[in-house]
Design a protein around this motif. Sequence first.
Motif, PDB file in Angstrom:
ATOM      1  N   LYS A  42      12.834  -1.619  -5.769  1.00  0.00           N
ATOM      2  CA  LYS A  42      12.126  -2.567  -6.627  1.00  0.00           C
ATOM      3  C   LYS A  42      11.144  -1.854  -7.543  1.00  0.00           C
ATOM      4  N   PHE A  43      10.399  -0.876  -7.002  1.00  0.00           N
ATOM      5  CA  PHE A  43       9.359  -0.204  -7.776  1.00  0.00           C
ATOM      6  C   PHE A  43       9.826   1.135  -8.348  1.00  0.00           C
ATOM      7  N   GLU A  44      11.125   1.394  -8.239  1.00  0.00           N
ATOM      8  CA  GLU A  44      11.759   2.558  -8.865  1.00  0.00           C
ATOM      9  C   GLU A  44      11.092   3.872  -8.449  1.00  0.00           C
ATOM     10  N   VAL A  45      10.885   4.017  -7.146  1.00  0.00           N
ATOM     11  CA  VAL A  45      10.414   5.278  -6.578  1.00  0.00           C
ATOM     12  C   VAL A  45      11.648   6.133  -6.323  1.00  0.00           C
ATOM     13  N   THR A  46      11.836   7.172  -7.118  1.00  0.00           N
ATOM     14  CA  THR A  46      13.141   7.846  -7.178  1.00  0.00           C
ATOM     15  C   THR A  46      13.213   9.162  -6.414  1.00  0.00           C
ATOM     16  N   LYS A  47      12.075   9.734  -6.006  1.00  0.00           N
ATOM     17  CA  LYS A  47      12.112  11.062  -5.390  1.00  0.00           C
ATOM     18  C   LYS A  47      12.266  11.031  -3.875  1.00  0.00           C
ATOM     19  N   VAL A  48      12.319   9.839  -3.277  1.00  0.00           N
ATOM     20  CA  VAL A  48      12.468   9.765  -1.824  1.00  0.00           C
ATOM     21  C   VAL A  48      13.879  10.184  -1.438  1.00  0.00           C
ATOM     22  N   LYS A  49      13.961  11.288  -0.704  1.00  0.00           N
ATOM     23  CA  LYS A  49      15.253  11.834  -0.285  1.00  0.00           C
ATOM     24  C   LYS A  49      15.778  11.139   0.962  1.00  0.00           C
ATOM     25  N   SER A  50      14.862  10.774   1.868  1.00  0.00           N
ATOM     26  CA  SER A  50      15.279  10.170   3.131  1.00  0.00           C
ATOM     27  C   SER A  50      14.115   9.403   3.736  1.00  0.00           C
ATOM     28  N   ILE A  61       0.824  -1.205   0.000  1.00  0.00           N
ATOM     29  CA  ILE A  61       0.000   0.000   0.000  1.00  0.00           C
ATOM     30  C   ILE A  61       0.860   1.258   0.000  1.00  0.00           C
ATOM     31  N   ILE A  62       1.921   1.274   0.806  1.00  0.00           N
ATOM     32  CA  ILE A  62       2.759   2.470   0.894  1.00  0.00           C
ATOM     33  C   ILE A  62       3.377   2.824  -0.452  1.00  0.00           C
ATOM     34  N   ILE A  63       3.655   1.844  -1.278  1.00  0.00           N
ATOM     35  CA  ILE A  63       4.226   2.130  -2.604  1.00  0.00           C
ATOM     36  C   ILE A  63       3.168   2.737  -3.514  1.00  0.00           C
ATOM     37  N   TYR A  64       1.934   2.225  -3.457  1.00  0.00           N
ATOM     38  CA  TYR A  64       0.846   2.859  -4.213  1.00  0.00           C
ATOM     39  C   TYR A  64       0.766   4.350  -3.863  1.00  0.00           C
ATOM     40  N   THR A  65       0.868   4.655  -2.564  1.00  0.00           N
ATOM     41  CA  THR A  65       0.780   6.041  -2.113  1.00  0.00           C
ATOM     42  C   THR A  65       1.966   6.857  -2.603  1.00  0.00           C
ATOM     43  N   LEU A  66       3.170   6.343  -2.408  1.00  0.00           N
ATOM     44  CA  LEU A  66       4.367   7.084  -2.791  1.00  0.00           C
ATOM     45  C   LEU A  66       4.438   7.337  -4.287  1.00  0.00           C
ATOM     46  N   GLU A  67       3.938   6.400  -5.073  1.00  0.00           N
ATOM     47  CA  GLU A  67       3.967   6.582  -6.531  1.00  0.00           C
ATOM     48  C   GLU A  67       3.163   7.798  -6.970  1.00  0.00           C
ATOM     49  N   LEU A  68       2.094   8.130  -6.243  1.00  0.00           N
ATOM     50  CA  LEU A  68       1.296   9.305  -6.585  1.00  0.00           C
ATOM     51  C   LEU A  68       2.141  10.573  -6.539  1.00  0.00           C
ATOM     52  N   PHE A  69       2.992  10.681  -5.523  1.00  0.00           N
ATOM     53  CA  PHE A  69       3.849  11.850  -5.382  1.00  0.00           C
ATOM     54  C   PHE A  69       5.090  11.737  -6.276  1.00  0.00           C
ATOM     55  N   ASP A  70       5.619  10.538  -6.403  1.00  0.00           N
ATOM     56  CA  ASP A  70       6.803  10.336  -7.230  1.00  0.00           C
ATOM     57  C   ASP A  70       6.526  10.681  -8.691  1.00  0.00           C
ATOM     58  N   ASN A  71       5.305  10.403  -9.150  1.00  0.00           N
ATOM     59  CA  ASN A  71       4.954  10.637 -10.553  1.00  0.00           C
ATOM     60  C   ASN A  71       4.430  12.048 -10.809  1.00  0.00           C
ATOM     61  N   PRO A 122      14.512  -1.030   6.420  1.00  0.00           N
ATOM     62  CA  PRO A 122      15.222  -1.787   5.372  1.00  0.00           C
ATOM     63  C   PRO A 122      14.275  -2.377   4.327  1.00  0.00           C
ATOM     64  N   TYR A 123      13.121  -2.882   4.767  1.00  0.00           N
ATOM     65  CA  TYR A 123      12.156  -3.440   3.819  1.00  0.00           C
ATOM     66  C   TYR A 123      11.617  -2.344   2.898  1.00  0.00           C
ATOM     67  N   LEU A 124      11.279  -1.191   3.461  1.00  0.00           N
ATOM     68  CA  LEU A 124      10.760  -0.103   2.647  1.00  0.00           C
ATOM     69  C   LEU A 124      11.804   0.341   1.619  1.00  0.00           C
ATOM     70  N   GLU A 125      13.033   0.465   2.041  1.00  0.00           N
ATOM     71  CA  GLU A 125      14.086   0.876   1.099  1.00  0.00           C
ATOM     72  C   GLU A 125      14.242  -0.139  -0.030  1.00  0.00           C
ATOM     73  N   LYS A 126      14.088  -1.410   0.289  1.00  0.00           N
ATOM     74  CA  LYS A 126      14.119  -2.453  -0.745  1.00  0.00           C
ATOM     75  C   LYS A 126      12.962  -2.276  -1.716  1.00  0.00           C
ATOM     76  N   MET A 127      11.766  -1.973  -1.205  1.00  0.00           N
ATOM     77  CA  MET A 127      10.601  -1.777  -2.059  1.00  0.00           C
ATOM     78  C   MET A 127      10.749  -0.524  -2.927  1.00  0.00           C
ATOM     79  N   LEU A 128      11.371   0.523  -2.392  1.00  0.00           N
ATOM     80  CA  LEU A 128      11.609   1.735  -3.190  1.00  0.00           C
ATOM     81  C   LEU A 128      12.481   1.430  -4.396  1.00  0.00           C
TER      82      LEU A 128
END
Length: 239
Positions: A68-76, A33-43, A60-66
Amino acid sequence: MGNIALVFAGGSGRRMNTNGRPKQFLEFRGKPIIIYTLELFDNHPKIEGIIVVCLKEWIPYLEKMLRKFEVTKVKSVVPGGTTGQDSIYVGLKAVDRYYSPDSIVLIHDGVRPLIMEQTISDNIECVREYGSCITCVPATETFIVSRNGGGLEIPSRSESFIARAPQSFILSDILSVHQKAQRENRHDFIDSCSMMNHYGYNLHTIMGPMENIKITTPTDFFIFKAMVDVHENQQIFGF
């Protein structure tokens, strides 16, 4: 002036009965779910960067998912605090390290994956014009307010709204209010708009989509899955 998303993913998910997996990491079609949410802002073309507040043991799991799904705008990705309010304060301090005080910060729940690109754009424009933006939906049921001195008050439904997210502000404003709350040892504000209202800020609202729900129960999760199917069918079949 940048536009920064601060996404809160610190809930434990006790109401979901998920046997240890926080609700924001529940998966649908192999994607949390968190990736669905982050993609809205990333795109979104107007979002410059993203800060995520996360349960420490799940970083660590979230960073792995970022990756995997190529969420690139996460700064920290930063660990949360004791309460939701404290976790947002930690996130705001992280935003302050990377971005200027006049940046617009959009505070959003990691388990609200059903907002629209237009909702994000409307938040940005509202803050630019008025200094704040609270995403709301119209009240569809009657509110009953119990007064301390006894008795009930029933506000007019036509004048009542339900506050959701994003809740967006100028970084220096929302950060200063959190600092005041810390100095006063206040850690019980339910959300950012409640805090800003308490400290005397005028708040402005926009209407967001009704499906902008917070996924906290199994029923919410089923609604989310159905809405994803609806959106995909709209893209495929044009209805």
